[in-house]
Design a protein around this motif. Structure first.
Motif, mmCIF file in Angstrom:
data_model
loop_
_atom_site.group_PDB
_atom_site.id
_atom_site.type_symbol
_atom_site.label_atom_id
_atom_site.label_comp_id
_atom_site.label_asym_id
_atom_site.label_seq_id
_atom_site.Cartn_x
_atom_site.Cartn_y
_atom_site.Cartn_z
ATOM 1 N N ILE A 150 0.828 -1.204 0.000
ATOM 2 C CA ILE A 150 0.000 0.000 0.000
ATOM 3 C C ILE A 150 0.861 1.251 0.000
ATOM 4 C CG2 ILE A 150 -0.225 -0.021 2.515
ATOM 5 C CD1 ILE A 150 -3.088 1.159 2.072
ATOM 6 N N ASN A 197 -0.438 -4.869 -8.109
ATOM 7 C CA ASN A 197 -1.592 -4.956 -7.199
ATOM 8 C C ASN A 197 -1.332 -4.238 -5.878
ATOM 9 O OD1 ASN A 197 -3.231 -6.431 -8.971
ATOM 10 N ND2 ASN A 197 -2.222 -8.323 -8.376
ATOM 11 N N VAL A 205 -2.129 -1.190 -3.474
ATOM 12 C CA VAL A 205 -3.231 -0.267 -3.208
ATOM 13 C C VAL A 205 -2.664 1.137 -3.045
ATOM 14 C CG1 VAL A 205 -5.062 0.324 -1.579
ATOM 15 C CG2 VAL A 205 -4.560 -2.073 -2.083
ATOM 16 N N VAL A 262 -3.911 4.952 -1.879
ATOM 17 C CA VAL A 262 -4.985 5.745 -1.281
ATOM 18 C C VAL A 262 -4.507 7.182 -1.141
ATOM 19 C CG1 VAL A 262 -6.071 3.819 -0.072
ATOM 20 C CG2 VAL A 262 -4.295 5.122 1.068
#
Length: 122
Positions: free
Chosen positions: A61, A81, A83, A85
């Motif tokens: 992430i 893959n 993430v 944010v």
């Protein structure tokens, strides 16, 4: 009922032997980032590019406290893959508040007159 299967990349397989979860700032040079880094908190200053992402096989992430993701290589993150944010609209209300507050100030020169009075020039 079908079973859910989790697919890991070959890079993530190597993470099992790496150190426990860590979070490092992007301002640390890429070569100094730990092998087991799973998360990056991005302040928006430096770039999270493909080179950095490739050196972090355990990365899962990227969290940026900015309104956009211009400094993050989204294509590479999608490929791995990872993430991503961010904080869209986090300052929208504050910008509107200031814009409205500056309207009468600009129209009536309130700040200029305030400085004039505070300097004892009146």
């Amino acid at each position: 009922m079908a079973e859910t299967e989790t697919v890991q990349s070959p890079m993530q397989e190597n993470c099992k032997a790496g150190p426990s979860k860590q979070e490092l700032s992007v301002s640390i040079p890429c070569k100094q980032l730990a092998f087991g880094t799973e998360a990056i908190r991005h302040g928006g200053k430096d770039e999270i590019n493909a080179e950095m992402i490739n050196t972090l096989p355990c990365l899962e992430i990227v969290a940026t406290n900015s309104v956009g993701v211009d400094k993050v290589d989204l294509a590479k993150c999608m490929q791995r893959n990872i993430v991503v944010v961010y904080t869209p609209d986090v300052l929208t209300d504050e910008v509107v508040d200031l814009a409205i507050a500056f309207m009468p100030d600009t129209l009536r020169h309130i700040s200029a007159y305030d400085r004039y009075v505070r300097q004892g020039l009146w």
